[in-house]
Design a protein around this motif. Structure first.
Motif, short mmCIF file in Angstrom:
data_model
loop_
_atom_site.label_atom_id
_atom_site.label_comp_id
_atom_site.label_asym_id
_atom_site.label_seq_id
_atom_site.Cartn_x
_atom_site.Cartn_y
_atom_site.Cartn_z
N ALA A 18 27.90 28.64 23.70
CA ALA A 18 27.01 27.49 23.91
C ALA A 18 27.78 26.18 23.77
CB ALA A 18 25.85 27.54 22.90
N ASP A 19 28.69 26.12 22.82
CA ASP A 19 29.50 24.92 22.63
C ASP A 19 30.38 24.67 23.84
OD1 ASP A 19 30.35 22.69 21.16
OD2 ASP A 19 31.91 23.81 20.10
N ARG A 20 31.00 25.72 24.34
CA ARG A 20 31.88 25.58 25.51
C ARG A 20 31.09 25.21 26.76
NH1 ARG A 20 35.90 30.84 24.60
NH2 ARG A 20 37.24 29.81 23.06
N LEU A 21 29.96 25.85 26.97
CA LEU A 21 29.16 25.59 28.18
C LEU A 21 28.52 24.20 28.17
CD1 LEU A 21 27.44 29.07 28.66
CD2 LEU A 21 29.26 28.04 30.07
N SER A 22 28.24 23.68 26.99
CA SER A 22 27.61 22.37 26.89
C SER A 22 28.62 21.23 26.81
CB SER A 22 26.69 22.32 25.67
OG SER A 22 27.46 22.36 24.48
N GLY A 23 29.90 21.57 26.86
CA GLY A 23 30.93 20.53 26.78
C GLY A 23 31.04 19.90 25.41
N GLY A 24 30.79 20.69 24.37
CA GLY A 24 30.94 20.20 23.01
C GLY A 24 29.63 19.91 22.31
N GLY A 25 28.53 20.30 22.91
CA GLY A 25 27.23 20.03 22.30
C GLY A 25 26.71 21.15 21.43
N GLY A 26 27.55 22.10 21.08
CA GLY A 26 27.09 23.27 20.33
C GLY A 26 27.38 23.20 18.84
N ILE A 27 27.26 22.04 18.26
CA ILE A 27 27.49 21.89 16.82
C ILE A 27 26.26 22.39 16.07
CG2 ILE A 27 27.78 20.17 14.98
CD1 ILE A 27 29.57 18.63 16.92
N PHE A 28 26.47 23.08 14.95
CA PHE A 28 25.38 23.69 14.20
C PHE A 28 25.58 23.48 12.70
CE2 PHE A 28 28.70 26.76 15.12
CZ PHE A 28 29.01 27.28 13.87
N PRO A 29 24.51 23.61 11.90
CA PRO A 29 24.66 23.53 10.45
C PRO A 29 25.16 24.85 9.87
CG PRO A 29 22.36 23.77 11.01
CD PRO A 29 23.11 23.67 12.31
N ILE A 30 25.81 24.76 8.72
CA ILE A 30 26.29 25.95 8.01
C ILE A 30 26.05 25.74 6.51
CG2 ILE A 30 28.65 25.03 7.88
CD1 ILE A 30 29.65 27.96 8.03
N ALA A 31 25.73 26.85 5.84
CA ALA A 31 25.55 26.80 4.38
C ALA A 31 26.03 28.11 3.78
CB ALA A 31 24.10 26.56 4.02
N VAL A 32 26.72 28.01 2.64
CA VAL A 32 27.14 29.17 1.87
C VAL A 32 26.64 28.94 0.45
CG1 VAL A 32 29.08 30.55 1.03
CG2 VAL A 32 29.20 29.48 3.29
N THR A 33 25.86 29.89 -0.05
CA THR A 33 25.27 29.75 -1.37
C THR A 33 25.44 31.03 -2.16
OG1 THR A 33 23.57 28.35 -0.37
CG2 THR A 33 23.17 29.09 -2.61
N ASP A 34 25.97 30.92 -3.38
CA ASP A 34 26.04 32.05 -4.31
C ASP A 34 24.77 32.01 -5.15
OD1 ASP A 34 26.55 33.93 -6.25
OD2 ASP A 34 28.49 33.10 -6.86
N LEU A 35 23.82 32.89 -4.85
CA LEU A 35 22.52 32.86 -5.51
C LEU A 35 22.57 33.24 -6.99
CD1 LEU A 35 20.35 34.38 -2.64
CD2 LEU A 35 20.66 31.98 -3.24
N ARG A 36 23.66 33.85 -7.45
CA ARG A 36 23.82 34.15 -8.87
C ARG A 36 24.76 33.17 -9.54
NH1 ARG A 36 21.70 38.49 -11.60
NH2 ARG A 36 23.16 37.78 -13.15
N GLY A 37 25.16 32.15 -8.81
CA GLY A 37 26.11 31.19 -9.36
C GLY A 37 25.78 29.78 -8.97
N ARG A 38 26.76 28.90 -9.16
CA ARG A 38 26.56 27.49 -8.91
C ARG A 38 27.45 26.94 -7.80
NH1 ARG A 38 26.23 28.85 -14.04
NH2 ARG A 38 28.40 28.35 -14.55
N THR A 39 28.16 27.82 -7.08
CA THR A 39 28.97 27.36 -5.96
C THR A 39 28.06 27.11 -4.77
OG1 THR A 39 30.95 28.52 -6.72
CG2 THR A 39 30.84 28.00 -4.38
N LEU A 40 28.29 25.99 -4.10
CA LEU A 40 27.47 25.59 -2.96
C LEU A 40 28.35 24.94 -1.92
CD1 LEU A 40 24.68 24.92 -1.61
CD2 LEU A 40 24.80 22.75 -2.86
N PHE A 41 28.12 25.28 -0.67
CA PHE A 41 28.81 24.64 0.44
C PHE A 41 27.80 24.40 1.56
CE2 PHE A 41 30.65 24.91 4.62
CZ PHE A 41 31.58 23.89 4.57
#
Length: 142
Positions: free
Chosen positions: A80-103
């Motif tokens: 989708a990013d390639r076909l749209s010419g760079g319009g395929g940016i998306f959100p990302i999240a990484v969460t450790d549900l038993r800890g306090r690390t968050l991205f």
């Protein structure tokens, strides 16, 4: 004395609106800052000066089993990013549900398709995702 617990099954990785699963054995995700953080230099007289980078980009590496539907998700996001010419940016999240690390980052993209190998056992696909400005906190576990 307190016992702390880490559970890899309680680490959530969400890209766009999809929660990934089917991670590779052992290390399945790594997050690292791309910027320099804090650098320092020392003058001829020993005076030290620091420079603080405002670069908050990160590199996220995700390892999936070759059988994971997450491969389809990440391939589709890249296409989708390639076909749209760079319009395929998306959100990302990484969460450790038993800890306090968050991205988290509201701007992420798949860099390229991973190499694919086929053998007699289930293989892995290693995906590189880069982000724009990110929020990244490394904490312990509960």
């Amino acid at each position: 004395m307190t016992t702390h617990t880490y559970d890899p099954a309680r680490v959530n990785v969400t890209v766009a609106a999809a929660t990934l699963s089917g991670f590779a054995e052992d290390s399945f995700i790594s997050i690292e800052e791309i910027g320099d953080g804090v650098t320092s230099t020392s003058g001829a007289d020993g005076e030290v000066a620091r420079a603080m980078s405002s670069d908050r980009r990160c590199k996220v590496t995700i390892k999936l089993q070759q059988t994971s539907a997450g491969n389809d998700v990440l391939s589709s996001l890249l296409q989708a990013d390639r076909l749209s010419g760079g319009g395929g940016i998306f959100p990302i999240a990484v969460t450790d549900l038993r800890g306090r690390t968050l991205f988290t980052s509201s701007e992420a993209w798949v860099v390229k398709l991973p190499p694919s190998e086929f053998g007699k056992e289930v293989g892995e696909r290693e995906w590189e995702i880069q982000t724009g400005k990110s929020i990244y906190f490394v904490g312990g576990n509960s």
